[in-house]
Write an enzyme that holds these catalytic residues in place. Structure first.
Site, PDB file in Angstrom:
ATOM      1  N   CYS A 380     -34.857 -11.361  36.345  1.00  0.00           N
ATOM      2  CA  CYS A 380     -32.735 -12.112  36.324  1.00  0.00           C
ATOM      3  C   CYS A 380     -32.432 -10.280  34.947  1.00  0.00           C
ATOM      4  CB  CYS A 380     -33.887 -12.647  34.935  1.00  0.00           C
ATOM      5  SG  CYS A 380     -32.073 -14.362  35.664  1.00  0.00           S
ATOM      6  N   HIS A 506     -36.300 -16.021  38.304  1.00  0.00           N
ATOM      7  CA  HIS A 506     -37.634 -16.335  37.776  1.00  0.00           C
ATOM      8  C   HIS A 506     -38.962 -16.554  38.894  1.00  0.00           C
ATOM      9  CE1 HIS A 506     -35.608 -15.298  34.331  1.00  0.00           C
ATOM     10  NE2 HIS A 506     -34.750 -16.041  34.387  1.00  0.00           N
ATOM     11  N   GLU A 508     -41.826 -15.993  37.420  1.00  0.00           N
ATOM     12  CA  GLU A 508     -42.913 -16.545  36.575  1.00  0.00           C
ATOM     13  C   GLU A 508     -42.799 -18.141  37.166  1.00  0.00           C
ATOM     14  OE1 GLU A 508     -40.482 -15.510  36.006  1.00  0.00           O
ATOM     15  OE2 GLU A 508     -39.113 -15.797  33.861  1.00  0.00           O
TER      16      GLU A 508
HETATM   17  N1  GLN Z   1     -27.678 -12.913  30.830  1.00  0.00           N
HETATM   18  C1  GLN Z   1     -28.013 -12.724  32.377  1.00  0.00           C
HETATM   19  C2  GLN Z   1     -27.333 -13.650  33.101  1.00  0.00           C
HETATM   20  O1  GLN Z   1     -27.338 -14.795  32.167  1.00  0.00           O
HETATM   21  C3  GLN Z   1     -29.703 -12.757  32.618  1.00  0.00           C
HETATM   22  C4  GLN Z   1     -30.195 -14.467  32.675  1.00  0.00           C
HETATM   23  C5  GLN Z   1     -31.789 -14.416  32.517  1.00  0.00           C
HETATM   24  O2  GLN Z   1     -32.676 -13.046  32.431  1.00  0.00           O
HETATM   25  N2  GLN Z   1     -32.210 -15.301  33.339  1.00  0.00           N
HETATM   26  O3  GLN Z   1     -26.638 -13.187  34.035  1.00  0.00           O
END
Ligand code: GLN
Length: 546
Positions: A380, A506, A508
């Site tokens: 992400c 994500h 994970e």
């Molecule tokens: N802050 C970034 C966004 O909102 C990444 C978010 C995250 O890593 N979950 O796109």
């Protein structure tokens, strides 16, 4: 008819109630039952989505986009079942719907009260999880018995037992039996007090799970049975385990699933834990280590990255390695320091995150991984940082950034795309939950997943800016996974690097101890390969060094 198991905790917090509820889920599933886990959280936040990970640990995301308590991650990893947002209920969400109903006039002028309105709402959330296709709902009540906040929840689970009939409900109380060194004794008094407190709320536990730092003997068991009024075989020992995945096996040996099935009259086949046992044995047997660095902002509270850590453990165990985890604070990193921090790591993970703090350190770490051929996995925010790094170093746009961190950057390589986000409201306004991605033929991610279409969970607002796609590709970045409409970049990788992979998702959240996630296996595999390659290089170097 669905049966309900309620899990409460006493004496102290952090006893491992979540692991106990998750383990029971595993055991019942391994007997062939259809089980769903649920967590009731006493705090007033509507969901954990807006909570600071420093305080509360990771926000676990479900397929349907629920932002939930990290215990749901334990439930999913132990049972292998994907849960939905209804598996996490906070006091805030209960009060919100009660108040919304009151404003709509649904209560027809009644005085709205904790009993019955709040308790009815809680019971409705529990009832909703049951049904023809579910044999057992396991509901864990967060907090410790005696807390003011959990009172409506305790009252609701008490009433629920009467509503469905006591034969269909079972109460498990998890307590601590401390060892007092000076008298060389395990003490049952705190457990007695805690059970007395629970009984003062009208809940009489059927099973007591005893947490202790050592095995409990028969005398302790008999004492708890006598003072707390449960049969001796329903006092289940849960001594500290070296590995959380061993807990289901310990509880099974202690007879937990047998007692639960007998008491709830659940007729099942014999339990089959063969695969689970083999997984635990394999993880324990690993002697050689692999060193992976997690570069993040919340490294002082490792629970903030719980699913990432578990995913790495799953992958390491599957490759017969012991995970040697190195926590690297992204805020401490600058220039040369990056090299010092990262020296010796065999793989680097940049996990998700929000806000600009520590971002520059993450970008430095990615540069280090790219330039030194160190296996890298970006998750992400990790993908977003990788894109910024390449734009700065390879495309020579030193000001490239995400508009999240620098709204006026001349090169917004990460930006808000297509969906208009309402930034005035912070809760639940992100791209959340399960989305498909199409993986490019011949790419590394396609090889790792072994599939063309993959589904991963998301939680973010920003995306790769499509205006920079062509430039990034020219810089050697393969946009190896896209949304099926080709509109959003989901996976990237570098062509001239042993393992440089990042995803906007994500992954994970979907790794399981008995089914590790391919991206993490890929990273750890590459890290193991790096050591082998370095070993070979050392051998070749030997003669010249002498
Ligand atoms: N802050 C970034 C966004 O909102 C990444 C978010 C995250 O890593 N979950 O796109």
């Amino acid at each position: 008819m669905t049966k309900y198991v309620f899990v409460t905790g006493g004496v102290v917090s952090s006893l491992g109630k979540g692991i106990t509820a998750a383990s029971l889920g595993r055991l019942l599933r391994s007997r062939g039952l259809r089980v769903v886990n649920q967590k009731l959280d006493p705090y007033i936040n509507v969901d954990p989505g807006t909570m600071n990970p420093f305080q509360h640990g990771e926000v676990f995301v479900t397929d349907d986009g629920g932002e939930t308590d990290l215990d749901l991650g334990h439930y999913e990893r132990f049972t292998g079942e994907a849960l939905r947002r209804g598996s996490n209920v906070t006091a805030g969400s209960i009060y919100l719907s009660v108040i919304q109903k009151e404003r709509r006039g649904d209560y027809l002028g009644d005085t709205v009260q904790v009993i019955p309105h709040v308790t009815n709402e809680i019971k409705a959330r529990m009832r909703k999880l049951g049904g023809d296709d579910i044999d057992v709902v396991i509901t864990e009540v967060g907090g410790t018995v005696g807390d003011i906040e959990s009172l409506p929840f305790l009252e609701a689970i008490r009433q629920f037992g009467n509503d469905i009939g006591r034969a269909n409900a079972l109460y498990i109380h998890v307590t601590l039996v401390p060892f007092i060194a000076s008298s060389d004794e395990l003490k049952t008094k705190p457990t007695q007090h805690s059970v007395a407190e629970l009984r003062s709320h009208g809940i009489h536990p059927d099973v007591i799970v005893v947490r202790s730092d050592r095995a409990i003997d028969d005398q302790v068991r008999r004492k708890i049975s006598l003072f707390c009024d449960v049969v001796p075989k329903a006092v289940i020992a849960a001594p500290d385990a070296a590995d959380i995945y061993e807990v289901p096996l310990l509880l099974q040996q202690g007879g937990l699933d047998a007692v639960v099935c007998e008491r709830l009259d659940l007729v099942t086949g014999p339990i089959d834990l063969t695969k689970w046992q083999a997984m635990v044995k394999r993880a324990k047997a690993a002697t050689e280590s692999v060193t992976i660095g997690i570069v993040g902002k919340y490294v002082d509270l490792p629970d903030a990255y719980l699913s990432v850590v578990e995913s790495l453990r799953h992958a390491a165990a599957a490759l017969d390695r012991r995970l040697d985890l190195r926590w690297i604070p992204s805020e401490d990193m600058s220039g040369l320091l990056a090299d010092a921090h990262l020296e010796g790591v065999e793989g680097i993970v940049i996990p998700g995150g929000f806000g600009s703090r520590g971002v520059e350190g993450k970008i430095l770490a990615i540069r280090y991984a790219r330039e030194n051929g160190i296996p890298f996995l970006g998750l992400c925010l990790g993908l977003q940082c990788a894109v910024i790094e390449i734009a700065r170093s390879v495309l020579k746009h030193p000001d490239a950034n995400s508009t999240e961190f620098d709204p006026t950057t001349p090169h917004p390589v990460i930006d808000l795309m297509e969906t208009q986000h309402d930034l005035s409201e912070m809760g639940g306004t992100m791209r959340l939950g399960r989305y498909p991605a199409k993986l490019e033929e011949g790419s590394l991610v396609r090889k790792l997943y072994g599939q063309e279409i993959v589904y991963e969970r998301h939680r973010h607002r920003w995306e790769v800016n499509n205006r920079y796609r062509r430039d990034l590709e020219a810089a050697g970045m393969r946009l190896s996974g896209m949304s099926p409409d080709e509109n959003l970049v989901e996976f990237i990788e570098l062509i001239d690097h042993p393992f440089f992979v990042a995803t906007q998702a994500h992954p994970e959240f979907q790794s399981r101890p008995d089914d590790p996630h391919p991206l993490f296996v890929g990273l750890v595999g590459a890290a193991v390969g790096l050591r082998a390659r370095q070993g070979e290089l050392d051998e070749i170097d030997q003669p010249t060094r002498q």
